[in-house]
Scaffold this active site. Structure first.
Site, PDB file in Angstrom:
ATOM      1  N   LYS A  55       0.818  -1.217   0.000  1.00  0.00           N
ATOM      2  CA  LYS A  55       0.000   0.000   0.000  1.00  0.00           C
ATOM      3  C   LYS A  55       0.859   1.278   0.000  1.00  0.00           C
ATOM      4  O   LYS A  55       0.569   2.256   0.676  1.00  0.00           O
ATOM      5  CB  LYS A  55      -0.988   0.012   1.174  1.00  0.00           C
ATOM      6  CG  LYS A  55      -1.884  -1.216   1.238  1.00  0.00           C
ATOM      7  CD  LYS A  55      -2.537  -1.549  -0.097  1.00  0.00           C
ATOM      8  CE  LYS A  55      -3.575  -0.514  -0.526  1.00  0.00           C
ATOM      9  NZ  LYS A  55      -4.225  -0.882  -1.823  1.00  0.00           N
ATOM     10  N   HIS A 115       6.852  -7.242  -2.435  1.00  0.00           N
ATOM     11  CA  HIS A 115       6.800  -6.510  -1.175  1.00  0.00           C
ATOM     12  C   HIS A 115       7.893  -6.997  -0.218  1.00  0.00           C
ATOM     13  O   HIS A 115       7.917  -6.606   0.954  1.00  0.00           O
ATOM     14  CB  HIS A 115       5.442  -6.695  -0.490  1.00  0.00           C
ATOM     15  CG  HIS A 115       4.288  -6.109  -1.245  1.00  0.00           C
ATOM     16  ND1 HIS A 115       4.340  -4.869  -1.838  1.00  0.00           N
ATOM     17  CD2 HIS A 115       3.038  -6.593  -1.493  1.00  0.00           C
ATOM     18  CE1 HIS A 115       3.177  -4.613  -2.420  1.00  0.00           C
ATOM     19  NE2 HIS A 115       2.373  -5.644  -2.225  1.00  0.00           N
ATOM     20  N   SER A 145      -3.991   3.034   4.652  1.00  0.00           N
ATOM     21  CA  SER A 145      -4.342   2.320   3.426  1.00  0.00           C
ATOM     22  C   SER A 145      -4.286   0.806   3.638  1.00  0.00           C
ATOM     23  O   SER A 145      -5.138   0.058   3.142  1.00  0.00           O
ATOM     24  CB  SER A 145      -3.389   2.741   2.303  1.00  0.00           C
ATOM     25  OG  SER A 145      -3.789   2.181   1.081  1.00  0.00           O
TER      26      SER A 145
END
Length: 302
Positions: A55, A115, A145
Site C-alpha cells: 500500500k 513486497h 491504506s
C-alpha cells in the site's frame, strides 16, 4: 463493477490466512508455505523489479512502468490486468496462477513487483545486477491504506479494529513485517545495487518529474507528448476507472470493493482522518525511536 474476467473464480471464496514467520518476518501462509520456490527463483540480467512495502503506491508504479515500457501506448497497457502485466512475485493463492508461473511465461525484459524486505529478495537478483524501482510512502498514510485493504480482501488476516491494527503495524506484526525495517533496509541498500529510491509524496507532488526519473533509469527516451500522456493515464482519477488497473477484475470472494475500493483515495495526509490525538502522539514517539539512527527522511509524517 465486477467484471467476468475470471469466470472460473466466480462464487469461490478465500479463507483468510494465518501469519507465519520467515526469518522473523511475518507473511501470509500462502507466501511462507511456498518459500523454497521464491528463494530459488532465477532472475535474468534485464529483469526489472518494483519493490514496495504494501500500500505504498505499488499499482500506480506498475502502471507508470508499463506505460514507459510501451512508449505510452495506452491500448497495449490495457492488454491484461496490471497483476498479469507485471506479476506479483511472491503470489501463491489458489486457484489463480502464481506470480512466478506468470513471470516464467514472459519474454525478456520481464517486469515484476514484490513486497519483500531487502534481506529476503532472492540472491539471483543481485547476482544478475537487476534494476529495482523502490517506492516508499510515509508510515501513517501507508498504515491507513493497509488497514482498509485488510478490510476488503480475504487474502489478508483479519485486521481487527483500527486501534488494534495500529498497534500491530507499530510492532511489525502484519503481513510483510515491519514498515520501519522494510524502508530502512532498502534505503541502506540503494547505493550497493541498481536501486532507484522514490517517494510516494514526491510522485504526487510532481508526477512528471518522477516519471522522467523512472524513464531514465529504464533507459527509455520518450518524447514530451508521450510523457504527458503517461502523466495523464497514470493519474488516480483515470486509473480508478480503468478495469485493467483498479482490480475490479478480481471477484468479490477475493476482494470486496463494496467494503472499500482497492483504489480508495490515493491522497497524502489522509491519516489525519483516522488517528486520534493520543494515537498520533504515541505513534510519533514510536516513530522517532525507530528512525533515530536512519538518514531516511519522509515528508508529511507530522
Amino acid at each position: 463493477m465486477e467484471l467476468d474476467y475470471h469466470p472460473e473464480l466466480q462464487g469461490l471464496t478465500v479463507r483468510r490466512p494465518q501469519l507465519k514467520l520467515l526469518q522473523d518476518v511475518p507473511f501470509p501462509a500462502w507466501v511462507a508455505d511456498n518459500w523454497e520456490t521464491v528463494k530459488t527463483f532465477q532472475a535474468r540480467p534485464d529483469d526489472l523489479l518494483i519493490a514496495t512495502y504494501p500500500k505504498s503506491g505499488t499499482t500506480w508504479i506498475q502502471e507508470i512502468v508499463d506505460l514507459i515500457n510501451e512508449n505510452g501506448d495506452v491500448k497495449m497497457c490495457k492488454r491484461a490486468p496490471v497483476y498479469e502485466r507485471i506479476p506479483f512475485f511472491e503470489f501463491f493463492l489458489d486457484p489463480l496462477p502464481t506470480g512466478i508461473e506468470l513471470i516464467d511465461k514472459m519474454a525478456s525484459p520481464r517486469m515484476m513487483k514484490t513486497h519483500l524486505p531487502i534481506q529476503l529478495v532472492p540472491k539471483s537478483f543481485w547476482e544478475q545486477d537487476c534494476k529495482t524501482i523502490l517506492v516508499a510512502r510515509n508510515a501513517k498514510d501507508c498504515l491507513v491504506s493497509y488497514f482498509h485493504f485488510h478490510r476488503m480482501t480475504e487474502s489478508m488476516p483479519e485486521p481487527g479494529t483500527w486501534s488494534e491494527f495500529l498497534q500491530k503495524f507499530m510492532k511489525g506484526r502484519v503481513s510483510w513485517g515491519s514498515w520501519y525495517d522494510h524502508v530502512k533496509g532498502w534505503w541502506e541498500a540503494k547505493d550497493k545495487h541498481r536501486i532507484l529510491f522514490l517517494f510516494y509524496e514526491d510522485i504526487k507532488e510532481n508526477p512528471r518529474r518522477e516519471i522522467l526519473k523512472m524513464a531514465k533509469f529504464m533507459e527509455k527516451v520518450l518524447e514530451q507528448d508521450v510523457i504527458e500522456k503517461i502523466v495523464h493515464h497514470s493519474s488516480f482519477d483515470v486509473m480508478k476507472d480503468n478495469p485493467m488497473a483498479n482490480y475490479t477484475t478480481i471477484p468479490t470472494g477475493f476482494m470486496d470493493q463494496n467494503i472499500s475500493r482497492f483504489m480508495r483515495k490515493g491522497e497524502v495526509g489522509d491519516w489525519k482522518n483516522h488517528f486520534t490525538v493520543s494515537q498520533n502522539e504515541d505513534f510519533d514517539e514510536h516513530y522517532a525511536r525507530q528512525m533515530v539512527h536512519s538518514s531516511l527522511k519522509f515528508r508529511n509524517v507530522l
